[in-house]
Scaffold this active site. Sequence first.
Site, PDB file in Angstrom:
ATOM      1  N   THR A 188       0.841  -1.197   0.000  1.00 55.38           N
ATOM      2  CA  THR A 188       0.000   0.000   0.000  1.00 55.38           C
ATOM      3  C   THR A 188       0.877   1.248   0.000  1.00 55.38           C
ATOM      4  O   THR A 188       1.880   1.298   0.706  1.00 55.38           O
ATOM      5  CB  THR A 188      -0.893   0.007   1.254  1.00 55.38           C
ATOM      6  OG1 THR A 188      -1.627  -1.209   1.303  1.00 55.38           O
ATOM      7  CG2 THR A 188      -1.863   1.164   1.232  1.00 55.38           C
ATOM      8  N   HIS A 214      -1.555   5.153 -14.665  1.00 53.92           N
ATOM      9  CA  HIS A 214      -2.260   4.083 -13.959  1.00 53.92           C
ATOM     10  C   HIS A 214      -3.732   4.053 -14.356  1.00 53.92           C
ATOM     11  O   HIS A 214      -4.248   4.992 -14.973  1.00 53.92           O
ATOM     12  CB  HIS A 214      -2.154   4.264 -12.443  1.00 53.92           C
ATOM     13  CG  HIS A 214      -0.831   3.878 -11.878  1.00 53.92           C
ATOM     14  ND1 HIS A 214       0.276   4.700 -11.956  1.00 53.92           N
ATOM     15  CD2 HIS A 214      -0.420   2.749 -11.240  1.00 53.92           C
ATOM     16  CE1 HIS A 214       1.310   4.098 -11.370  1.00 53.92           C
ATOM     17  NE2 HIS A 214       0.911   2.918 -10.930  1.00 53.92           N
ATOM     18  N   LYS A 243      -7.289   4.253  -9.421  1.00 54.62           N
ATOM     19  CA  LYS A 243      -6.235   4.460  -8.423  1.00 54.62           C
ATOM     20  C   LYS A 243      -6.554   5.709  -7.605  1.00 54.62           C
ATOM     21  O   LYS A 243      -6.906   6.753  -8.163  1.00 54.62           O
ATOM     22  CB  LYS A 243      -4.877   4.594  -9.106  1.00 54.62           C
ATOM     23  CG  LYS A 243      -3.707   4.694  -8.130  1.00 54.62           C
ATOM     24  CD  LYS A 243      -2.373   4.597  -8.859  1.00 54.62           C
ATOM     25  CE  LYS A 243      -1.198   4.760  -7.899  1.00 54.62           C
ATOM     26  NZ  LYS A 243      -1.179   3.728  -6.839  1.00 54.62           N
TER      27      LYS A 243
END
EC number: 1.17.1.8
Length: 265
Positions: A99, A154, A158
Amino acid sequence: MTIRIAIAGPRGRMGREAVALVQQTDHFELAAVIDRRYDGQNLAEIDGFSGVNAPIYTDAARCFAEVKPDVLIDLTTPEAGKRHTELALRYGVRPVVGTTGFTPEDIERLTKLAEEKEIGAIIAPNFAVGAVLMMKFARMAAKYFTDVEIIELHHDQKLDAPSGTALKTAQLIAEVRPSKKQGHPNEKETLAGARGAEYDGIPIHSVRLPGFVAHQEVIFGGNGQTLTIRHDSFDRRSFMSGVKLAVETVMHLHTLVYGLEHILE
């Protein structure tokens, strides 16, 4: 030696890959999972996990106290990841965390806790070995090319921007490159944010679009030449070799390691 593992976030896209990794690795055992739902049920009862037997907990502390896993794999959100990492260390469980969102202050505090408990922890912004090598190569190049910009791309779900990988790359570059203001000294943005965010004078640009998974390029410029270092993850399986390495390595550590590059030979 069998390593007993708890996975936080098993129903997420990365979490599902982690469950598959544990199932496919002879010396790994899935001891439990931590999820926001389905407390007291078995993972095998959930769609997509037929035959995968593991108790489900919504309370991470209770999971650690009752199951006593060796390792926690956390692939959740920044808020949950921070909470789970601290809880795991307090219960003597070694966290392996993918994370992002950890601040330098978080890392310092958790490192002290890991050393107090004399157990290992690994937090990595990116578990793809190719991405880690990209960061290492970028650090090498920064000694010779001091003008650099980072573009990270991304998927559009996200939550954080810039990515943890982009920030880590900028930090590594800043270690060997003098801080400087790039571009024309009188440069002016006619649209706010056009030149991107900055870390120690390094512009970082974030792209969020459907179709992407995780991609980054680091562009260096010099007189008459440019150098581009790029890594692409097209599938989340690309992260699992790094997760496997981290789980095996964390069993032998007695402190927190931030970044997969520190455990690659």
